[in-house]
Design a protein around this motif. Structure first.
Motif, short mmCIF file in Angstrom:
data_model
loop_
_atom_site.label_atom_id
_atom_site.label_comp_id
_atom_site.label_asym_id
_atom_site.label_seq_id
_atom_site.Cartn_x
_atom_site.Cartn_y
_atom_site.Cartn_z
N LEU A 173 -14.89 56.98 -21.87
CA LEU A 173 -16.02 56.06 -22.04
C LEU A 173 -15.44 54.73 -22.49
O LEU A 173 -14.94 54.61 -23.62
CB LEU A 173 -17.02 56.60 -23.05
CG LEU A 173 -18.24 55.71 -23.33
CD1 LEU A 173 -19.04 55.46 -22.06
CD2 LEU A 173 -19.11 56.34 -24.42
N ILE A 211 -18.50 55.62 -18.01
CA ILE A 211 -17.52 56.69 -17.93
C ILE A 211 -16.67 56.42 -16.70
O ILE A 211 -17.20 56.32 -15.59
CB ILE A 211 -18.19 58.07 -17.85
CG1 ILE A 211 -18.98 58.34 -19.13
CG2 ILE A 211 -17.15 59.16 -17.62
CD1 ILE A 211 -19.77 59.62 -19.10
N ILE A 271 -19.48 62.99 -21.68
CA ILE A 271 -18.20 63.54 -21.20
C ILE A 271 -18.08 65.01 -21.55
O ILE A 271 -17.67 65.84 -20.72
CB ILE A 271 -17.01 62.72 -21.75
CG1 ILE A 271 -16.98 61.35 -21.09
CG2 ILE A 271 -15.70 63.46 -21.50
CD1 ILE A 271 -15.86 60.45 -21.58
#
Length: 310
Positions: free
Chosen positions: A17, A4, A289
Protein backbone atom coordinates in the motif's frame (compact mmCIF):
# COMPACT_ATOMS: atom_id res chain seq x y z
CA UNK A 1 -3.34 9.22 -2.82
CA UNK A 2 -2.77 5.59 -1.99
CA UNK A 3 -3.17 2.36 -3.88
CA UNK A 4 -2.22 -1.29 -3.59
CA UNK A 5 0.55 -1.91 -6.11
CA UNK A 6 3.54 -4.11 -6.84
CA UNK A 7 6.97 -3.60 -8.41
CA UNK A 8 7.47 -7.06 -9.90
CA UNK A 9 5.31 -10.04 -10.77
CA UNK A 10 4.95 -12.55 -7.95
CA UNK A 11 2.90 -13.77 -4.99
CA UNK A 12 0.95 -11.90 -2.29
CA UNK A 13 4.14 -10.62 -0.63
CA UNK A 14 4.72 -8.28 -3.60
CA UNK A 15 1.63 -6.19 -2.75
CA UNK A 16 2.29 -2.85 -1.03
CA UNK A 17 0.00 0.00 0.00
CA UNK A 18 1.88 3.03 -1.29
CA UNK A 19 1.52 6.64 -2.32
CA UNK A 20 1.16 7.13 -6.06
CA UNK A 21 0.55 9.92 -8.52
CA UNK A 22 -2.49 9.56 -10.75
CA UNK A 23 -2.04 10.53 -14.38
CA UNK A 24 -4.32 12.88 -16.30
CA UNK A 25 -7.22 11.29 -18.19
CA UNK A 26 -6.49 10.79 -21.86
CA UNK A 27 -8.96 10.83 -24.75
CA UNK A 28 -11.99 8.72 -23.85
CA UNK A 29 -11.01 8.33 -20.18
CA UNK A 30 -12.48 9.41 -16.84
CA UNK A 31 -11.07 9.92 -13.34
CA UNK A 32 -13.10 8.19 -10.63
CA UNK A 33 -12.91 8.74 -6.86
CA UNK A 34 -13.32 5.17 -5.67
CA UNK A 35 -16.13 4.30 -3.26
CA UNK A 36 -15.89 0.50 -3.50
CA UNK A 37 -13.90 -2.15 -5.35
CA UNK A 38 -14.24 -5.93 -5.47
CA UNK A 39 -11.67 -8.70 -5.85
CA UNK A 40 -11.65 -11.26 -8.65
CA UNK A 41 -9.26 -14.16 -9.34
CA UNK A 42 -8.01 -12.33 -12.43
CA UNK A 43 -6.50 -9.69 -10.11
CA UNK A 44 -3.93 -12.06 -8.62
CA UNK A 45 -3.49 -13.95 -11.89
CA UNK A 46 -2.33 -10.65 -13.38
CA UNK A 47 -0.06 -9.95 -10.38
CA UNK A 48 1.38 -13.48 -10.53
CA UNK A 49 2.44 -12.82 -14.14
CA UNK A 50 0.14 -15.43 -15.66
CA UNK A 51 -0.98 -13.02 -18.40
CA UNK A 52 2.10 -10.80 -18.68
CA UNK A 53 1.94 -10.88 -22.49
CA UNK A 54 -1.27 -8.85 -22.17
CA UNK A 55 -0.59 -6.90 -18.98
CA UNK A 56 2.88 -5.72 -19.91
CA UNK A 57 6.16 -5.15 -18.09
CA UNK A 58 5.83 -1.60 -16.75
CA UNK A 59 5.99 -1.17 -12.96
CA UNK A 60 4.73 -0.29 -10.47
CA UNK A 61 1.39 -1.82 -11.37
CA UNK A 62 -1.85 -1.24 -9.48
CA UNK A 63 -4.04 -4.10 -8.25
CA UNK A 64 -7.75 -4.44 -8.89
CA UNK A 65 -10.26 -4.31 -11.72
CA UNK A 66 -13.90 -3.80 -10.63
CA UNK A 67 -14.97 -0.56 -8.95
CA UNK A 68 -17.71 1.95 -8.27
CA UNK A 69 -17.37 5.60 -7.41
CA UNK A 70 -17.91 9.23 -8.37
CA UNK A 71 -16.48 10.86 -11.50
CA UNK A 72 -14.08 13.71 -10.69
CA UNK A 73 -12.76 14.58 -14.17
CA UNK A 74 -13.22 13.59 -17.80
CA UNK A 75 -10.81 13.57 -20.71
CA UNK A 76 -11.38 14.72 -24.29
CA UNK A 77 -14.14 13.02 -26.33
CA UNK A 78 -16.00 11.66 -23.28
CA UNK A 79 -19.71 11.87 -24.12
CA UNK A 80 -21.74 9.52 -21.89
CA UNK A 81 -20.27 10.38 -18.49
CA UNK A 82 -19.92 13.73 -16.72
CA UNK A 83 -18.28 15.04 -13.54
CA UNK A 84 -20.35 14.13 -10.48
CA UNK A 85 -21.89 10.99 -11.95
CA UNK A 86 -22.02 7.90 -9.75
CA UNK A 87 -20.62 5.08 -11.85
CA UNK A 88 -19.65 1.41 -11.90
CA UNK A 89 -17.05 -0.13 -14.15
CA UNK A 90 -13.87 -2.09 -14.63
CA UNK A 91 -10.36 -1.41 -15.85
CA UNK A 92 -8.44 -2.94 -18.71
CA UNK A 93 -6.11 -5.82 -17.90
CA UNK A 94 -3.13 -3.64 -18.77
CA UNK A 95 -4.20 -0.70 -16.63
CA UNK A 96 -5.74 -2.32 -13.51
CA UNK A 97 -5.49 -0.08 -10.41
CA UNK A 98 -9.00 -0.25 -8.88
CA UNK A 99 -7.67 -0.80 -5.33
CA UNK A 100 -6.85 2.88 -5.00
CA UNK A 101 -8.29 6.16 -3.73
CA UNK A 102 -8.68 7.28 -7.34
CA UNK A 103 -8.29 5.65 -10.72
CA UNK A 104 -8.36 6.37 -14.44
CA UNK A 105 -10.69 4.20 -16.55
CA UNK A 106 -11.84 4.07 -20.15
CA UNK A 107 -15.32 5.53 -20.58
CA UNK A 108 -16.29 2.46 -22.64
CA UNK A 109 -15.84 0.31 -19.50
CA UNK A 110 -17.97 2.56 -17.26
CA UNK A 111 -21.74 2.96 -16.88
CA UNK A 112 -23.98 4.95 -14.55
CA UNK A 113 -24.72 3.38 -11.17
CA UNK A 114 -28.46 3.10 -10.46
CA UNK A 115 -29.62 4.69 -7.20
CA UNK A 116 -31.11 1.34 -6.19
CA UNK A 117 -27.62 -0.14 -5.79
CA UNK A 118 -25.12 0.71 -3.08
CA UNK A 119 -21.55 1.36 -4.16
CA UNK A 120 -20.52 -1.98 -2.63
CA UNK A 121 -23.24 -3.90 -4.48
CA UNK A 122 -22.35 -2.22 -7.77
CA UNK A 123 -18.64 -2.99 -7.44
CA UNK A 124 -19.31 -6.74 -7.32
CA UNK A 125 -20.89 -6.83 -10.78
CA UNK A 126 -18.65 -6.01 -13.78
CA UNK A 127 -16.39 -9.01 -14.37
CA UNK A 128 -18.59 -11.80 -12.99
CA UNK A 129 -21.77 -10.38 -14.49
CA UNK A 130 -20.38 -9.81 -17.96
CA UNK A 131 -18.65 -13.21 -17.92
CA UNK A 132 -21.99 -14.90 -17.21
CA UNK A 133 -23.65 -12.80 -19.93
CA UNK A 134 -20.96 -13.57 -22.49
CA UNK A 135 -21.29 -17.30 -21.81
CA UNK A 136 -25.04 -17.71 -21.69
CA UNK A 137 -26.18 -15.01 -24.13
CA UNK A 138 -23.32 -14.54 -26.59
CA UNK A 139 -21.80 -18.04 -26.68
CA UNK A 140 -24.69 -20.40 -25.83
CA UNK A 141 -27.50 -18.16 -27.12
CA UNK A 142 -29.67 -19.47 -24.29
CA UNK A 143 -33.39 -19.59 -24.97
CA UNK A 144 -36.45 -19.80 -22.68
CA UNK A 145 -37.28 -23.37 -21.73
CA UNK A 146 -33.74 -24.68 -22.12
CA UNK A 147 -31.83 -26.35 -19.29
CA UNK A 148 -28.54 -25.22 -17.73
CA UNK A 149 -26.10 -26.93 -15.35
CA UNK A 150 -23.79 -24.56 -13.46
CA UNK A 151 -20.75 -26.30 -11.99
CA UNK A 152 -19.67 -24.17 -9.02
CA UNK A 153 -23.03 -22.44 -8.71
CA UNK A 154 -22.18 -20.40 -5.59
CA UNK A 155 -18.95 -18.82 -6.84
CA UNK A 156 -18.96 -15.30 -8.25
CA UNK A 157 -19.55 -16.21 -11.89
CA UNK A 158 -21.59 -19.25 -10.89
CA UNK A 159 -24.07 -17.27 -8.83
CA UNK A 160 -24.39 -14.69 -11.61
CA UNK A 161 -24.88 -17.43 -14.22
CA UNK A 162 -27.63 -19.12 -12.18
CA UNK A 163 -29.61 -15.90 -11.82
CA UNK A 164 -29.08 -14.79 -15.41
CA UNK A 165 -30.17 -18.18 -16.76
CA UNK A 166 -33.33 -18.05 -14.65
CA UNK A 167 -34.05 -14.49 -15.79
CA UNK A 168 -33.76 -15.73 -19.39
CA UNK A 169 -36.38 -18.41 -18.73
CA UNK A 170 -34.14 -21.47 -18.36
CA UNK A 171 -34.37 -24.22 -15.77
CA UNK A 172 -31.18 -24.50 -13.74
CA UNK A 173 -29.35 -27.22 -11.82
CA UNK A 174 -25.88 -27.03 -10.37
CA UNK A 175 -23.12 -28.20 -8.09
CA UNK A 176 -21.51 -26.76 -4.97
CA UNK A 177 -19.97 -27.83 -1.66
CA UNK A 178 -22.11 -30.34 0.20
CA UNK A 179 -22.44 -28.00 3.18
CA UNK A 180 -23.88 -25.25 0.96
CA UNK A 181 -26.56 -27.27 -0.86
CA UNK A 182 -29.42 -25.55 0.98
CA UNK A 183 -28.02 -22.12 0.10
CA UNK A 184 -27.95 -23.14 -3.56
CA UNK A 185 -31.51 -24.43 -3.40
CA UNK A 186 -32.58 -21.07 -1.97
CA UNK A 187 -31.40 -19.48 -5.23
CA UNK A 188 -34.05 -21.52 -7.03
CA UNK A 189 -32.00 -24.35 -8.52
CA UNK A 190 -34.16 -27.35 -9.36
CA UNK A 191 -31.41 -29.81 -8.49
CA UNK A 192 -28.16 -29.40 -6.56
CA UNK A 193 -25.35 -31.95 -6.27
CA UNK A 194 -22.21 -32.07 -4.14
CA UNK A 195 -19.27 -31.47 -6.49
CA UNK A 196 -16.95 -33.41 -4.17
CA UNK A 197 -19.00 -36.52 -4.92
CA UNK A 198 -19.80 -35.64 -8.50
CA UNK A 199 -21.29 -38.41 -10.64
CA UNK A 200 -22.47 -37.70 -14.18
CA UNK A 201 -24.59 -40.86 -14.55
CA UNK A 202 -27.82 -39.50 -12.94
CA UNK A 203 -27.49 -36.29 -15.00
CA UNK A 204 -26.48 -37.76 -18.35
CA UNK A 205 -27.64 -35.90 -21.50
CA UNK A 206 -30.03 -33.58 -19.60
CA UNK A 207 -28.68 -30.09 -20.34
CA UNK A 208 -28.54 -27.68 -23.24
CA UNK A 209 -25.74 -25.72 -21.54
CA UNK A 210 -23.11 -26.82 -19.03
CA UNK A 211 -21.31 -23.83 -17.51
CA UNK A 212 -18.11 -24.92 -15.74
CA UNK A 213 -17.37 -21.86 -13.61
CA UNK A 214 -15.01 -23.85 -11.35
CA UNK A 215 -12.86 -25.15 -14.20
CA UNK A 216 -12.75 -28.66 -12.73
CA UNK A 217 -15.01 -30.69 -15.03
CA UNK A 218 -13.12 -32.91 -17.42
CA UNK A 219 -13.98 -32.76 -21.12
CA UNK A 220 -15.58 -36.18 -20.78
CA UNK A 221 -17.70 -35.17 -17.78
CA UNK A 222 -18.90 -32.02 -19.50
CA UNK A 223 -19.92 -33.89 -22.66
CA UNK A 224 -21.73 -36.54 -20.61
CA UNK A 225 -24.13 -33.93 -19.24
CA UNK A 226 -25.04 -32.47 -22.64
CA UNK A 227 -28.05 -32.98 -24.84
CA UNK A 228 -27.09 -33.76 -28.47
CA UNK A 229 -26.86 -30.10 -29.55
CA UNK A 230 -25.64 -28.70 -26.26
CA UNK A 231 -22.49 -26.73 -25.42
CA UNK A 232 -20.02 -26.74 -22.52
CA UNK A 233 -18.74 -23.33 -21.39
CA UNK A 234 -15.48 -22.99 -19.43
CA UNK A 235 -13.95 -19.90 -17.85
CA UNK A 236 -10.74 -21.34 -16.40
CA UNK A 237 -9.45 -24.33 -18.39
CA UNK A 238 -6.05 -25.91 -17.83
CA UNK A 239 -3.64 -25.75 -20.81
CA UNK A 240 -4.43 -29.38 -21.68
CA UNK A 241 -8.16 -28.79 -21.38
CA UNK A 242 -7.88 -25.64 -23.47
CA UNK A 243 -6.39 -27.70 -26.28
CA UNK A 244 -9.35 -30.06 -26.07
CA UNK A 245 -11.75 -27.12 -26.14
CA UNK A 246 -10.10 -25.77 -29.28
CA UNK A 247 -10.59 -29.12 -31.00
CA UNK A 248 -14.23 -29.60 -29.96
CA UNK A 249 -17.33 -27.90 -31.32
CA UNK A 250 -19.18 -28.81 -28.13
CA UNK A 251 -16.89 -26.73 -25.93
CA UNK A 252 -16.26 -23.00 -25.75
CA UNK A 253 -14.04 -20.82 -23.58
CA UNK A 254 -15.69 -17.75 -22.07
CA UNK A 255 -13.90 -14.43 -21.50
CA UNK A 256 -15.59 -11.37 -20.05
CA UNK A 257 -16.30 -8.62 -22.57
CA UNK A 258 -17.63 -5.66 -20.55
CA UNK A 259 -18.99 -3.44 -23.33
CA UNK A 260 -21.17 -0.51 -22.21
CA UNK A 261 -24.26 -2.27 -23.54
CA UNK A 262 -23.63 -5.56 -21.72
CA UNK A 263 -22.43 -3.89 -18.52
CA UNK A 264 -25.52 -1.66 -18.48
CA UNK A 265 -27.80 -4.70 -18.85
CA UNK A 266 -26.04 -6.52 -16.01
CA UNK A 267 -26.25 -3.46 -13.75
CA UNK A 268 -29.95 -2.99 -14.60
CA UNK A 269 -30.66 -6.63 -13.70
CA UNK A 270 -29.05 -6.01 -10.31
CA UNK A 271 -30.99 -2.78 -9.79
CA UNK A 272 -34.28 -4.60 -10.43
CA UNK A 273 -33.43 -7.49 -8.09
CA UNK A 274 -32.78 -10.12 -10.76
CA UNK A 275 -29.05 -10.40 -10.03
CA UNK A 276 -27.83 -10.29 -6.44
CA UNK A 277 -24.25 -11.23 -5.60
CA UNK A 278 -23.28 -12.18 -2.07
CA UNK A 279 -20.73 -9.97 -0.29
CA UNK A 280 -18.66 -12.20 1.94
CA UNK A 281 -16.45 -9.57 3.57
CA UNK A 282 -15.96 -5.81 3.50
CA UNK A 283 -12.66 -4.16 4.44
CA UNK A 284 -11.01 -0.74 4.25
CA UNK A 285 -8.02 -0.10 1.99
CA UNK A 286 -5.44 -0.37 4.84
CA UNK A 287 -6.79 -3.85 5.69
CA UNK A 288 -7.15 -5.03 2.11
CA UNK A 289 -3.76 -6.70 1.55
CA UNK A 290 -4.26 -9.21 4.37
CA UNK A 291 -7.82 -9.92 3.19
CA UNK A 292 -6.69 -10.36 -0.42
CA UNK A 293 -3.91 -12.71 0.68
CA UNK A 294 -6.34 -14.84 2.68
CA UNK A 295 -8.79 -14.95 -0.22
CA UNK A 296 -6.10 -16.03 -2.66
CA UNK A 297 -4.52 -18.65 -0.37
CA UNK A 298 -7.55 -20.00 1.49
CA UNK A 299 -10.44 -19.16 -0.85
CA UNK A 300 -12.26 -17.20 1.84
CA UNK A 301 -14.72 -15.53 2.36
CA UNK A 302 -17.70 -17.29 0.77
CA UNK A 303 -18.86 -14.36 -1.29
CA UNK A 304 -17.23 -11.32 -2.85
CA UNK A 305 -14.48 -9.46 -1.03
CA UNK A 306 -15.23 -5.74 -1.23
CA UNK A 307 -12.94 -2.84 -0.36
CA UNK A 308 -14.78 0.34 0.64
CA UNK A 309 -13.92 4.03 1.11
CA UNK A 310 -15.90 6.56 3.15
Amino acid sequence: MKRIQYHRYGGPSTMQLEEFELGEPRTGQVVVRTKAASANPIDWKIRNGMVKLMSGLRFPRGMGSDFSGVVEAVGPAVTRIKVGDEVVGTTTMKASGAFADRLVADEKLVVLKPAALTFAQAATLPIVGTTAWCGLVDKAQLKPGQSVFVHGCLGGVGRAAVQLAMALGATVAGSCRGAAVEEARALGLQRVVDYQQFDTDPLEHQFDVVFDTAGTLSLKEGRALLKPNGVVLDISPSPLKLLGIMLSRKHSMVVAKPTPNVLAKVVDMAATGKLLLRIGKTVSLPDAISALTALEQKNTPKGKLVITWN
